[in-house]
Scaffold this active site. Structure first.
Site, PDB file in Angstrom:
ATOM      1  N   ASP A 163     -12.929 -18.617  61.462  1.00 15.32           N
ATOM      2  CA  ASP A 163     -13.645 -19.301  62.540  1.00 15.32           C
ATOM      3  C   ASP A 163     -15.146 -19.162  62.268  1.00 15.32           C
ATOM      4  O   ASP A 163     -15.687 -18.052  62.343  1.00 15.32           O
ATOM      5  CB  ASP A 163     -13.252 -18.666  63.876  1.00 15.32           C
ATOM      6  CG  ASP A 163     -13.853 -19.384  65.077  1.00 15.32           C
ATOM      7  OD1 ASP A 163     -14.827 -20.143  64.895  1.00 15.32           O
ATOM      8  OD2 ASP A 163     -13.362 -19.175  66.199  1.00 15.32           O
ATOM      9  N   HIS A 164     -15.801 -20.282  61.993  1.00 13.79           N
ATOM     10  CA  HIS A 164     -17.216 -20.236  61.617  1.00 13.79           C
ATOM     11  C   HIS A 164     -18.123 -19.871  62.790  1.00 13.79           C
ATOM     12  O   HIS A 164     -19.318 -19.615  62.605  1.00 13.79           O
ATOM     13  CB  HIS A 164     -17.654 -21.573  61.015  1.00 13.79           C
ATOM     14  CG  HIS A 164     -18.662 -21.427  59.916  1.00 13.79           C
ATOM     15  ND1 HIS A 164     -19.745 -20.570  59.993  1.00 13.79           N
ATOM     16  CD2 HIS A 164     -18.763 -22.025  58.696  1.00 13.79           C
ATOM     17  CE1 HIS A 164     -20.461 -20.655  58.895  1.00 13.79           C
ATOM     18  NE2 HIS A 164     -19.890 -21.531  58.081  1.00 13.79           N
ATOM     19  N   ARG A 165     -17.592 -19.846  64.011  1.00 15.24           N
ATOM     20  CA  ARG A 165     -18.385 -19.349  65.134  1.00 15.24           C
ATOM     21  C   ARG A 165     -18.566 -17.840  65.045  1.00 15.24           C
ATOM     22  O   ARG A 165     -19.552 -17.278  65.513  1.00 15.24           O
ATOM     23  CB  ARG A 165     -17.697 -19.684  66.461  1.00 15.24           C
ATOM     24  CG  ARG A 165     -17.553 -21.165  66.767  1.00 15.24           C
ATOM     25  CD  ARG A 165     -16.730 -21.380  68.023  1.00 15.24           C
ATOM     26  NE  ARG A 165     -15.388 -20.828  67.897  1.00 15.24           N
ATOM     27  CZ  ARG A 165     -14.471 -20.829  68.871  1.00 15.24           C
ATOM     28  NH1 ARG A 165     -14.778 -21.364  70.055  1.00 15.24           N
ATOM     29  NH2 ARG A 165     -13.284 -20.316  68.674  1.00 15.24           N
TER      30      ARG A 165
END
Length: 468
Positions: free
Chosen positions: A438-440
């Protein structure tokens, strides 16, 4: 004394469940906590224990029916002197559609958890009443209606008069459903007029078609059946399967994950010859042979060690609270393909387990999942997951993150191929790893460093001795 058991909330907050099969029949005497049925929710197949000891007087659903939480599922006679039940009170889906339903006052209460007994009676809730077809019943059927309790009788599908459902056991009814056979058309050869497995198979072989009763065909609510090719219609080009249970839940979760968490996938191919040799030596040890240690267990250990160094991959994005939740434990999800769809049960506190203990836990989760017995609680609270696509001969893929987690690691097939080793070309065991994150929560650098740490342990398992 008559007692109704309503489908309870199975602890998942789900509004309904599909009845897989009955393990009892009308007239059976059951003990307290005896398993009476199997139901499938959107997460797992669950066994329902009996909240009463007594005699089964009515079954209010048939295998394949979707039952709402709080609906009456089964009725019991828990004391002496109660009137005898109808010969078979199972309700078919076609009968539900063909009959006219009405409701009267009945108990109202919140459905209770499995094992806590039937819901207490109170006023204000609709109660199931006997359903009578629009045609006039024969005199013998009228006598049965007058002799038996009103709530204990459920009539099957009728054409010219109310008729008794054919008698059979739950496994036979399940087989009939799988073959698309209407039991009302099968001639019984068993003792006391009971339809046997051989009767169903013989009928299916003779006609080889999916049969729909006239009442079902004329009903406003279509009957859901598998569309099977017929011998006289070899050109059948489609098969329809209802989207239910685990498969629906998996689809919804994957769509939610794919369109909520910004996925990034990175790949790394690694020489795992040393891991293969380690596994071979452990399997050759008589003391460890029963534990079946494999590459999945070694990868699980490597992931646990790498997560300790990269906690961002062991975090959760809490949008409602506006917080990033970092876990100080690893509930390691193990993706398992089953006949009912993909399930991801997790190993609690996997970071505390040895390699042998991880191997045993993975094996246990896989066996339970494939048998359809995974408990809903075992699929909740995961923090990171592993999926092994290599068992299908696949080299790599882009796995979708399990909702609520930060990453998932896919293990590709281990292949023997030419590879550079110590300045020369040699045949080595090579595997491709694919990490989706998850790039968040994780940027490219963190994800790459985590993947390299996992690969280093698989390349040289002894390096695990240097980590903590």
């Amino acid at each position: 004394m008559a007692q109704d058991f309503r489908l309870p909330d199975l602890g998942e907050g789900l509004p309904e469940a599909e009845l897989v099969q009955w393990l009892v029949a009308v007239g059976d005497t059951v003990a307290l906590n005896q398993t009476i049925a199997e139901v499938e929710t959107a997460k797992a197949v669950v066994e329902l224990p009996s909240p009463h000891a007594g005699t089964v007087t009515a079954l209010h659903a048939a295998p394949g029916d979707v039952v709402a939480v709080g609906s009456v599922l089964i009725s019991f006679d828990t004391g002496a002197g109660a009137p005898a039940p109808a010969p078979d009170a199972t309700v078919s889906r076609s009968a539900e559609a063909a009959s006219s339903a009405s409701a009267s006052a009945a108990p109202a209460s919140e459905p209770n958890l499995v094992g806590y007994g039937a819901a207490p009676r109170s006023a204000g809730r609709p109660q199931r009443r006997a359903r009578v077809a629009g045609t006039v019943a024969a005199a013998s059927d009228t006598a049965v209606l007058e002799a038996a309790p009103h709530d204990a009788i459920q009539f099957a599908d009728v054409v010219e008069r109310a008729v008794e459902r054919p008698r059979s056991t739950p496994p036979v009814r399940k087989l009939a459903k799988q073959l698309g056979v209407d039991l009302a058309l099968v001639e019984a050869t068993g003792a006391s007029g009971v339809i046997t497995r051989a009767d169903v198979e013989a009928y299916a072989e003779r006609v080889g078609a999916v049969t729909v009763t006239p009442a079902a065909a004329e009903s406003a609510e279509p009957v859901e059946r598998f569309e099977l090719p017929r011998p006289d219609d070899a050109g059948a080009r489609t098969t329809r399967t209802p989207i239910r249970g685990v498969r629906r839940m998996t689809a919804e979760a994957m769509v939610r994950s794919a369109f909520t968490a910004p996925h990034v996938t990175t790949f790394l191919t690694v020489d795992v010859t040393a891991t293969s040799e380690l596994i071979a030596s452990l399997r050759a040890d008589r003391a460890l042979q029963e534990h079946r240690i494999g590459v999945m267990a070694v990868a699980a250990k490597a992931v646990c060690l790498a997560l300790a160094r990269h906690p961002g991959l062991n975090s959760k994005w809490d949008d409602a609270a506006g917080e990033i939740v970092e876990h100080h434990y690893v509930n390691l999800g193990i993706a398992a393909a089953t006949g009912r769809g993909l399930v991801v049960p997790n190993i609690r506190d996997a970071q505390e387990l040895t390699l042998v203990e991880l191997a045993d836990a993975i094996r246990g989760l896989a066996e339970t999942a494939r048998s359809g017995r995974t408990a809903p609680a075992d699929m909740m609270g995961g923090t990171f997951s592993i999926t092994n696509v290599g068992v299908f001969g696949v080299d790599a893929g882009t796995p979708i993150i399990n909702p609520g987690e930060a990453g998932i690691l896919a293990l590709g097939a281990v292949r023997r191929q030419p590879w550079e080793h110590r300045g020369e070309i040699a045949l080595r065991d090579v595997m491709t790893l694919a990490l989706s994150f998850d790039h968040r929560l994780v940027d490219g650098e963190q994800g790459s460093r985590f993947l390299v740490d996992v690969a280093d342990i698989l390349r040289e398992p002894g390096r695990a001795m240097l980590l903590r």
